[in-house]
Design a protein around this motif. Structure first.
Motif, PDB file in Angstrom:
ATOM      1  N   ARG A   1       0.824  -1.223   0.000  1.00  0.00           N
ATOM      2  CA  ARG A   1       0.000   0.000   0.000  1.00  0.00           C
ATOM      3  C   ARG A   1       0.855   1.269   0.000  1.00  0.00           C
ATOM      4  N   GLY A   2       2.165   1.226  -0.151  1.00  0.00           N
ATOM      5  CA  GLY A   2       3.027   2.404  -0.260  1.00  0.00           C
ATOM      6  C   GLY A   2       3.801   2.731   0.989  1.00  0.00           C
ATOM      7  N   TYR A   3       3.695   1.919   1.989  1.00  0.00           N
ATOM      8  CA  TYR A   3       4.453   2.154   3.200  1.00  0.00           C
ATOM      9  C   TYR A   3       5.812   1.482   3.093  1.00  0.00           C
ATOM     10  N   CYS A   4       6.722   1.894   4.000  1.00  0.00           N
ATOM     11  CA  CYS A   4       8.032   1.259   4.052  1.00  0.00           C
ATOM     12  C   CYS A   4       8.416   1.047   5.504  1.00  0.00           C
ATOM     13  N   ILE A   5       9.496   0.305   5.717  1.00  0.00           N
ATOM     14  CA  ILE A   5       9.947  -0.018   7.081  1.00  0.00           C
ATOM     15  C   ILE A   5      11.390   0.392   7.210  1.00  0.00           C
ATOM     16  N   ALA A   6      11.676   1.232   8.171  1.00  0.00           N
ATOM     17  CA  ALA A   6      13.053   1.681   8.421  1.00  0.00           C
ATOM     18  C   ALA A   6      13.683   0.748   9.451  1.00  0.00           C
ATOM     19  N   MET A   7      14.915   0.298   9.144  1.00  0.00           N
ATOM     20  CA  MET A   7      15.591  -0.649  10.013  1.00  0.00           C
ATOM     21  C   MET A   7      17.036  -0.229  10.190  1.00  0.00           C
ATOM     22  N   SER A   8      17.573  -0.408  11.352  1.00  0.00           N
ATOM     23  CA  SER A   8      18.983  -0.136  11.658  1.00  0.00           C
ATOM     24  C   SER A   8      19.528  -1.322  12.428  1.00  0.00           C
ATOM     25  N   ASN A   9      20.557  -1.907  11.854  1.00  0.00           N
ATOM     26  CA  ASN A   9      21.140  -3.118  12.483  1.00  0.00           C
ATOM     27  C   ASN A   9      20.066  -4.195  12.678  1.00  0.00           C
ATOM     28  N   GLU A  10      19.211  -4.329  11.648  1.00  0.00           N
ATOM     29  CA  GLU A  10      18.167  -5.340  11.599  1.00  0.00           C
ATOM     30  C   GLU A  10      17.112  -5.134  12.684  1.00  0.00           C
ATOM     31  N   SER A  11      17.034  -3.937  13.259  1.00  0.00           N
ATOM     32  CA  SER A  11      15.999  -3.594  14.229  1.00  0.00           C
ATOM     33  C   SER A  11      15.112  -2.535  13.623  1.00  0.00           C
ATOM     34  N   VAL A  12      13.800  -2.691  13.812  1.00  0.00           N
ATOM     35  CA  VAL A  12      12.839  -1.743  13.272  1.00  0.00           C
ATOM     36  C   VAL A  12      12.934  -0.441  14.065  1.00  0.00           C
ATOM     37  N   ILE A  13      13.001   0.719  13.316  1.00  0.00           N
ATOM     38  CA  ILE A  13      13.097   2.040  13.953  1.00  0.00           C
ATOM     39  C   ILE A  13      11.694   2.538  14.184  1.00  0.00           C
ATOM     40  N   ARG A  14      11.367   2.753  15.469  1.00  0.00           N
ATOM     41  CA  ARG A  14      10.038   3.237  15.835  1.00  0.00           C
ATOM     42  C   ARG A  14      10.068   4.678  16.367  1.00  0.00           C
ATOM     43  N   SER A  15      11.255   5.258  16.546  1.00  0.00           N
ATOM     44  CA  SER A  15      11.360   6.600  17.130  1.00  0.00           C
ATOM     45  C   SER A  15      12.590   7.308  16.560  1.00  0.00           C
ATOM     46  N   VAL A  16      12.488   8.664  16.445  1.00  0.00           N
ATOM     47  CA  VAL A  16      13.623   9.480  15.979  1.00  0.00           C
ATOM     48  C   VAL A  16      14.797   9.304  16.927  1.00  0.00           C
ATOM     49  N   ALA A  17      14.500   9.114  18.157  1.00  0.00           N
ATOM     50  CA  ALA A  17      15.571   8.997  19.164  1.00  0.00           C
ATOM     51  C   ALA A  17      16.383   7.727  18.996  1.00  0.00           C
ATOM     52  N   ALA A  18      15.892   6.781  18.212  1.00  0.00           N
ATOM     53  CA  ALA A  18      16.593   5.522  18.069  1.00  0.00           C
ATOM     54  C   ALA A  18      17.755   5.608  17.082  1.00  0.00           C
ATOM     55  N   VAL A  19      17.887   6.760  16.348  1.00  0.00           N
ATOM     56  CA  VAL A  19      18.972   6.908  15.371  1.00  0.00           C
ATOM     57  C   VAL A  19      19.739   8.195  15.655  1.00  0.00           C
ATOM     58  N   SER A  20      20.867   8.288  15.047  1.00  0.00           N
ATOM     59  CA  SER A  20      21.696   9.504  15.193  1.00  0.00           C
ATOM     60  C   SER A  20      22.165   9.938  13.814  1.00  0.00           C
ATOM     61  N   ILE A  21      22.444  11.268  13.709  1.00  0.00           N
ATOM     62  CA  ILE A  21      22.888  11.839  12.421  1.00  0.00           C
ATOM     63  C   ILE A  21      24.208  11.201  12.060  1.00  0.00           C
ATOM     64  N   GLY A  22      24.314  10.833  10.799  1.00  0.00           N
ATOM     65  CA  GLY A  22      25.533  10.200  10.303  1.00  0.00           C
ATOM     66  C   GLY A  22      25.443   8.693  10.257  1.00  0.00           C
ATOM     67  N   SER A  23      24.420   8.127  10.921  1.00  0.00           N
ATOM     68  CA  SER A  23      24.264   6.677  10.872  1.00  0.00           C
ATOM     69  C   SER A  23      23.541   6.272   9.595  1.00  0.00           C
ATOM     70  N   ARG A  24      23.439   5.014   9.359  1.00  0.00           N
ATOM     71  CA  ARG A  24      22.872   4.514   8.118  1.00  0.00           C
ATOM     72  C   ARG A  24      21.603   3.708   8.423  1.00  0.00           C
ATOM     73  N   LEU A  25      20.608   3.877   7.507  1.00  0.00           N
ATOM     74  CA  LEU A  25      19.341   3.169   7.635  1.00  0.00           C
ATOM     75  C   LEU A  25      19.107   2.288   6.416  1.00  0.00           C
ATOM     76  N   ASP A  26      18.420   1.164   6.654  1.00  0.00           N
ATOM     77  CA  ASP A  26      17.910   0.344   5.566  1.00  0.00           C
ATOM     78  C   ASP A  26      16.413   0.570   5.508  1.00  0.00           C
ATOM     79  N   VAL A  27      15.936   1.031   4.368  1.00  0.00           N
ATOM     80  CA  VAL A  27      14.505   1.287   4.214  1.00  0.00           C
ATOM     81  C   VAL A  27      13.945   0.165   3.332  1.00  0.00           C
ATOM     82  N   ARG A  28      13.021  -0.624   3.895  1.00  0.00           N
ATOM     83  CA  ARG A  28      12.457  -1.795   3.198  1.00  0.00           C
ATOM     84  C   ARG A  28      11.211  -1.376   2.476  1.00  0.00           C
ATOM     85  N   VAL A  29      11.186  -1.625   1.134  1.00  0.00           N
ATOM     86  CA  VAL A  29      10.012  -1.379   0.314  1.00  0.00           C
ATOM     87  C   VAL A  29       9.600  -2.698  -0.295  1.00  0.00           C
ATOM     88  N   THR A  30       8.583  -2.686  -1.150  1.00  0.00           N
ATOM     89  CA  THR A  30       8.035  -3.944  -1.642  1.00  0.00           C
ATOM     90  C   THR A  30       9.019  -4.739  -2.464  1.00  0.00           C
TER      91      THR A  30
END
Length: 411
Positions: free
Chosen positions: A358-387
């Motif tokens: 339906r057009g949504y995606c899932i942001a993951m860092s170190n294979e953990s789902v990101i549920r909050s801005v506080a869970a990441v820091s500037i300069g780190s890398r994210l994996d964004v899962r799409v279809t």
């Protein structure tokens, strides 16, 4: 009026009851009575009816023909006698009487007294107890005989044994009359015990009480009692009773009868064996006929045509069972398929893949789902899962939303 708890007797019933009490009393089955004969009546049948009396009392007596034929004297009125018999009741008249089995002139009273004294003594010592009486072997191989070698008794015994059932005969000769006879008889019994015979016949022919007295001696009774081999007594005639008779394992009325008692009759055995063989043959014939019938029946059931019918019936039954099993299996498979589809639909409804479609995606860092801005820091890398795959992103800026206001953080 008090009631009889036993009910009302008829006269016959009462007399029979009284008779039963008297004839079953062991003390009254074998009695010796002394008295004087009076009112003697000798019936044409051969029976004697008389009264036996003493100075203070009297009793009715009857002596039947079979007893009278072996009496050694002719009874008369006023004769003093000693009677041996049993107490009985003549129920027709309700009269109790003495049934005479033996009659002897009175003149040897002292010997009877000694006889009774010894009998009571040995009875108290247990020599007459029925429970110690041993059975006579049914098929003896060796018969021991304790008697005089010259008397009529030994010839009678041997003749009967040879006629009925020939066996090994071992004679231990002894005296049967006189002062030394008792010890001689006892020694003879002991000797036969050492010879390993199967049964012992002890006895002699008839005679007076004095003639038979050796068999009333305690030494003879003890020898019989201590014998490890069964002993048959055969003393005198049928009405002669001695201490040996009471002690022996079996009493025979005569020596000839003793021989008949210790061995079977070979003719009876032959008839018995023939009967058993006939029964065995009949049983075997019946069994063979029964088995033949069963075999023919089984053979008939296994004829080719009938066997083919049985096999065809079984084939048809197998087909029915297979069809039933297939039907049941298909039913269960369809049921499980429908259940699986229902479960798949429910799982698909909550599947995150549908959300991505339906057009949504899932942001993951170190294979953990990101549920909050506080869970990441500037300069780190994210994996964004799409279809259709993942998008790798570097974080340059974070924007926090707090109650409708934004707070921006740059790298």
């Amino acid at each position: 009026m008090s009631k009889n708890p036993m009910g009302v007797f008829s006269v016959s019933m009462l007399n029979e009851t009284i008779r039963s009490l008297l004839v079953n009393d062991p003390r009254l089955r074998e009695v010796w009575v002394r008295g004087e004969i009076s009112n003697l009546k000798k019936h044409s049948s051969g029976h004697y009816y008389f009264t036996l009396k003493d100075p203070r009392s009297q009793i009715s007596c009857v002596s039947f023909r079979q007893t009278n034929r072996i009496l050694k004297f002719d009874p008369e009125d006023s004769m003093s006698v000693i009677l041996y018999g049993s107490v009985d009741v003549y129920t027709v008249r309700g009269q109790y009487q003495l049934k005479v089995l033996d009659m002897r002139p009175d003149g040897i009273g002292e010997m009877f007294r000694i006889f009774e004294q010894l009998k009571k003594k040995l009875e108290a010592d247990g020599l007459f107890e029925q429970r110690r009486k041993r059975p006579i072997p049914r098929f003896p191989a060796k018969v021991g005989i304790s008697t005089s070698p010259t008397g009529a008794a030994i010839h009678d015994i041997i003749n009967v044994l040879n006629r009925r059932y020939p066996v090994h005969i071992l004679l231990a000769p002894c005296l049967v009359q006189g002062d030394a006879a008792a010890q001689s008889i006892a020694d003879s019994i002991q000797l036969l015990n050492k010879a390993n015979v199967d049964v012992i016949i002890v006895g002699r022919g008839g005679g007076s009480l004095e003639d038979l007295w050796a068999f009333n001696e305690e030494v003879v009774a003890r020898a019989i009692f201590n014998s490890r081999v069964p002993v048959v007594s055969a003393v005198g005639h049928e009405t002669d009773y001695t201490i040996a008779d009471f002690t022996a394992d079996l009493r025979a009325p005569t020596p000839s009868a003793a021989a008949e008692l210790v061995v079977p009759d070979k003719m009876d055995l032959k008839r018995f064996i023939d009967s058993m063989l006939q029964r065995l043959e009949q049983a075997a014939t019946y069994k063979i006929a029964d088995l033949s019938f069963r075999l023919n029946r089984l053979y008939g059931s296994l004829e080719p045509d009938k066997l083919r019918e049985i096999i065809d019936q079984r084939y048809q039954r197998v087909d029915e069972l297979v069809a039933s099993m297939e039907k049941d299996a298909n039913y269960h498979l369809r049921s499980r398929e429908m259940l699986l589809k229902a479960l798949a639909g429910r799982m698909n409804a909550v599947s995150p893949l549908n959300t991505l479609e339906r057009g949504y995606c899932i942001a993951m860092s170190n294979e953990s789902v990101i549920r909050s801005v506080a869970a990441v820091s500037i300069g780190s890398r994210l994996d964004v899962r799409v279809t259709d795959g993942n998008i790798v992103c570097d974080i340059k800026e974070k924007v926090e939303i707090d109650h409708g206001t934004q707070k921006k953080e740059d790298g």
